[in-house]
Structures are given as C-alpha cells and as structure tokens.
Scaffold this active site. Structure first.
Site, PDB file in Angstrom:
ATOM      1  N   ILE A 147       0.884  -1.157   0.000  1.00 19.26           N
ATOM      2  CA  ILE A 147       0.000   0.000   0.000  1.00 19.26           C
ATOM      3  C   ILE A 147       0.926   1.212   0.000  1.00 19.26           C
ATOM      4  CG2 ILE A 147      -0.203  -0.142   2.531  1.00 19.26           C
ATOM      5  CD1 ILE A 147      -2.907   1.244   2.317  1.00 19.26           C
ATOM      6  N   SER A 148       0.730   2.128  -0.936  1.00 21.45           N
ATOM      7  CA  SER A 148       1.637   3.265  -1.093  1.00 21.45           C
ATOM      8  C   SER A 148       1.574   4.210   0.095  1.00 21.45           C
ATOM      9  CB  SER A 148       1.291   4.036  -2.372  1.00 21.45           C
ATOM     10  OG  SER A 148       1.475   3.234  -3.516  1.00 21.45           O
TER      11      SER A 148
END
Length: 220
Positions: A63-64
């Site tokens: 997840i960025s």
C-alpha cells in the site's frame, strides 16, 4: 469508547504529512480524512497505518505511502461526474479514495487473492461503488471505456498504449514510468490530437506485470 479511534491519527496524517507538503485540493484532503487507512493494511500493521511510508500487504505488493497517494489523486483532477480506472487494486485504499471523488470507479487487479482481500477491505470500510476486476491491468478495461481519469499504481517501462487509448478526450492519466527499481511519476493529459506529458518527480513502485508492461510472472 470513541466510535472512530483513529480519527485523530487521520487528521494528523492529512495536516502534517499531506497538506503541509503542498497538497491543497480540499476534496482529496476530505477523502483522506474520511477513509480509514488502518482497515486496508494487515492487522499486525494497523498501529503504523498512518505513518508516511508504504506497507506490505502480501504477495510482494504494497500500500503506497499516504503522501504519494495524495499526489497522484490530486493530479487526476477528479470531478464528481467522472469515470475512473485504477490499474492495480492492491489493498483497495486508493480505490476507496477515488470512490469518494468520482461517479464510477473500476479497478483492475492481476492477483486474485489480492483482489479478494481488497473487496473484503472495502466492505469492512463501508465503501461501495467500486467494480474490482481480475485481469491484466496493462490492457485496461475496455468494457467501461472511455475514462475521464486513469491511475496506475505499479511501474512499467512506458505507459501501456491500451490505457492511453481508453482515456477520453481531456482525460488525465497518472503513472510511474521507468526501471523496476525507481521511476518517474508522470501525468498525461489527452488533448485534441495530442498527448501532453508532465513530470511529477521521482518515485519507487512495484513493477506492473502484463502484456504491455514488464514481461514474465504474469500468473502468481
């Protein structure tokens, strides 16, 4: 007991990690205040969900970091009536933010197990209006094209031509482009008869695997 125990952490994330670094679109900021990022990370990482860093979600995917998510979302310039395509569903967090801003969101994920988890995360967060599709994201999703905005959350050597083809007139596309290790984030705007490219800075994303991306490992 507080109904939303992470509300303060989200507020601080938005104010100190995002707004303070130049993100000014109030609709994007409001969406990031609302969507509970801790519901989109593995249980053992919930305590660090609001730190400004990427987190692993399994199968080599991440997840960025919140700031990069905000940058990409702001540059999409999403309007309430827009139709948006996301390539790389991952945890589902980016799709949840897009659903707060747009009329329609389609998200394509290569890995079936990751897609299933994303659907579970979205349901747990109470987010609706997102169609999660399993497939080769480098081919886009022609059945719902054209799109007003496309965001690509994995990096390819160049922007896949099918995505450019599925972008409507005046549409915006944001994607990381370059080598497997680190890349340049770019924004494309489809003008009448031409495509304008705008550089947005350096980033590091996982590779986009598929027919028009990095070759090999097409199946998990």
């Amino acid at each position: 007991m507080e109904a939303d125990p992470c509300r303060r952490e989200r507020e601080e994330m938005v104010e100190f990690q995002i707004r303070a670094r130049g993100i000014g679109d109030e609709r994007v900021l409001a969406a990031m205040r609302k969507i509970p990022r801790h519901l989109f990370v593995p249980k053992n990482l919930e305590r660090v969900a609001y730190e400004d860093r990427p987190l692993p979600i399994g199968e080599g995917q991440t997840i960025s970091q919140p700031y990069i998510v905000a940058v990409m979302t702001e540059h999409l310039e999403i309007r309430s009536h827009d139709r948006v395509l996301e390539i790389g569903t991952g945890s589902g967090y980016q799709a949840a933010l897009l659903a707060e801003l747009a009329a329609k969101v389609v998200s394509v994920e290569r890995l079936p197990d990751i897609a299933d988890r994303a659907r579970e995360n979205l349901a747990r967060a109470g987010v609706t209006g997102i169609e999660v599709v399993v497939g080769d994201g480098t081919q886009g999703y022609p059945p719902e094209a054209p799109y007003d905005a496309i965001v690509v959350t994995a990096a390819s050597p160049e922007i896949p031509q099918p995505l450019i083809d599925q972008l409507g007139k005046g549409g915006r596309l944001v994607a990381p482009v370059g080598p497997r290790e680190c890349q340049d984030l770019v924004k494309l705007v489809k003008r009448e008869g031409r495509v304008e490219t705008i550089p947005l800075g350096g980033v590091c994303f996982v590779p986009l695997i598929g027919q028009f991306g990095w070759q090999g490992e097409v199946s998990p």
